[in-house]
Design a protein around this motif. Structure first.
Motif, PDB file in Angstrom:
ATOM      1  N   ALA A 102       0.615   8.511  -2.005  1.00 36.22           N
ATOM      2  CA  ALA A 102       1.307   8.847  -3.247  1.00 36.22           C
ATOM      3  C   ALA A 102       0.764   7.853  -4.474  1.00 36.22           C
ATOM      4  CB  ALA A 102       2.804   8.592  -3.452  1.00 36.22           C
ATOM      5  N   GLY A 103      -0.439   8.401  -4.719  1.00 31.54           N
ATOM      6  CA  GLY A 103      -1.158   7.508  -5.815  1.00 31.54           C
ATOM      7  C   GLY A 103      -1.803   6.416  -5.273  1.00 31.54           C
ATOM      8  N   ARG A 104      -2.310   6.335  -3.946  1.00 32.63           N
ATOM      9  CA  ARG A 104      -2.880   5.428  -3.335  1.00 32.63           C
ATOM     10  C   ARG A 104      -4.521   4.812  -4.356  1.00 32.63           C
ATOM     11  NH1 ARG A 104      -4.668   4.947   3.040  1.00 32.63           N
ATOM     12  NH2 ARG A 104      -5.344   2.990   3.162  1.00 32.63           N
ATOM     13  N   ARG A 105      -4.396   3.599  -4.170  1.00 36.10           N
ATOM     14  CA  ARG A 105      -5.678   2.945  -5.093  1.00 36.10           C
ATOM     15  C   ARG A 105      -6.884   3.184  -4.570  1.00 36.10           C
ATOM     16  NH1 ARG A 105      -0.899   0.463  -6.208  1.00 36.10           N
ATOM     17  NH2 ARG A 105      -0.564  -0.406  -8.333  1.00 36.10           N
ATOM     18  N   ALA A 106      -7.911   3.599  -5.025  1.00 34.62           N
ATOM     19  CA  ALA A 106      -9.079   3.817  -4.483  1.00 34.62           C
ATOM     20  C   ALA A 106      -9.847   2.863  -3.788  1.00 34.62           C
ATOM     21  CB  ALA A 106     -10.123   4.686  -5.649  1.00 34.62           C
ATOM     22  N   SER A 107      -9.288   1.494  -4.665  1.00 34.12           N
ATOM     23  CA  SER A 107      -9.872   0.166  -4.073  1.00 34.12           C
ATOM     24  C   SER A 107      -9.148  -0.357  -2.775  1.00 34.12           C
ATOM     25  CB  SER A 107      -9.944  -0.637  -5.008  1.00 34.12           C
ATOM     26  OG  SER A 107      -8.515  -0.980  -5.401  1.00 34.12           O
ATOM     27  N   TYR A 108      -8.172   0.393  -2.644  1.00 34.18           N
ATOM     28  CA  TYR A 108      -7.387  -0.222  -1.069  1.00 34.18           C
ATOM     29  C   TYR A 108      -8.036   0.245  -0.109  1.00 34.18           C
ATOM     30  CZ  TYR A 108      -3.935  -2.757   1.194  1.00 34.18           C
ATOM     31  OH  TYR A 108      -3.189  -3.584   1.935  1.00 34.18           O
ATOM     32  N   PRO A 109      -8.415  -0.520   0.967  1.00 30.54           N
ATOM     33  CA  PRO A 109      -8.762  -0.285   2.400  1.00 30.54           C
ATOM     34  C   PRO A 109      -8.240   1.020   2.889  1.00 30.54           C
ATOM     35  CG  PRO A 109      -8.725  -2.636   2.346  1.00 30.54           C
ATOM     36  CD  PRO A 109      -7.894  -2.018   1.199  1.00 30.54           C
ATOM     37  N   SER A 110      -9.129   1.832   3.403  1.00 35.22           N
ATOM     38  CA  SER A 110      -8.547   3.048   4.179  1.00 35.22           C
ATOM     39  C   SER A 110      -8.190   2.604   5.554  1.00 35.22           C
ATOM     40  CB  SER A 110      -9.949   4.094   4.325  1.00 35.22           C
ATOM     41  OG  SER A 110     -10.797   3.180   5.484  1.00 35.22           O
ATOM     42  N   ASP A 111      -7.274   3.629   6.355  1.00 39.37           N
ATOM     43  CA  ASP A 111      -6.801   3.416   7.255  1.00 39.37           C
ATOM     44  C   ASP A 111      -7.865   3.022   8.385  1.00 39.37           C
ATOM     45  OD1 ASP A 111      -4.140   4.198   6.354  1.00 39.37           O
ATOM     46  OD2 ASP A 111      -3.826   5.891   7.456  1.00 39.37           O
ATOM     47  N   GLU A 112      -8.911   3.426   8.494  1.00 43.92           N
ATOM     48  CA  GLU A 112      -9.795   3.168   9.269  1.00 43.92           C
ATOM     49  C   GLU A 112     -10.423   1.818   9.280  1.00 43.92           C
ATOM     50  OE1 GLU A 112     -10.223   6.030   7.310  1.00 43.92           O
ATOM     51  OE2 GLU A 112      -9.494   7.469   8.760  1.00 43.92           O
ATOM     52  N   GLU A 113     -10.501   1.191   7.912  1.00 45.87           N
ATOM     53  CA  GLU A 113     -11.013  -0.080   7.628  1.00 45.87           C
ATOM     54  C   GLU A 113      -9.835  -0.997   8.204  1.00 45.87           C
ATOM     55  OE1 GLU A 113     -13.139  -0.868   3.644  1.00 45.87           O
ATOM     56  OE2 GLU A 113     -11.786   1.021   3.502  1.00 45.87           O
TER      57      GLU A 113
END
Length: 105
Positions: free
Chosen positions: A58-69
């Motif tokens: 819900a509005g995840r910031r593009a700069s936040y690491p992905s689940d894979e990271e």
């Protein structure tokens, strides 16, 4: 800090972008009654909003690491934050993601 631990507080890339200090300190009901909101409750709000962003997108910031990271860099590590141990912390959610086979989604 324990050897090999990862600090996940602000301003690291793992920090919770939902700052509990920005949440209201008072609750006001429809009748005009007001009462204080504890710091612990404000932390719960911030962790809940973090979970909504990171787990449910819900509005995840593009700069936040992905689940894979998160899984690649935090799996099996101890996470350290400045939150009191007896209160909610986004690090708990990061640990759940890091140690899950395919994230929480």
């Amino acid at each position: 800090m324990p050897e090999g631990a990862v600090y996940v507080g602000r301003p690291t890339r793992w920090g919770n972008p939902c700052d509990w200090r920005a949440y209201p300190t008072m609750h006001h009901d429809a009748e005009g009654e007001a009462w204080p909101i504890s710091d612990a409750e404000r932390r719960r709000f911030a962790v809940s909003d973090f979970e909504a962003e990171v787990v449910y997108g819900a509005g995840r910031r593009a700069s936040y690491p992905s689940d894979e990271e998160i899984r690649r860099e935090l799996r099996g590590r101890h996470l350290v934050c400045w939150c009191p141990l007896d209160q909610p912390c986004h690090a708990d959610l990061l640990l759940r993601i890091a140690n899950s086979p395919e994230g929480l989604r």
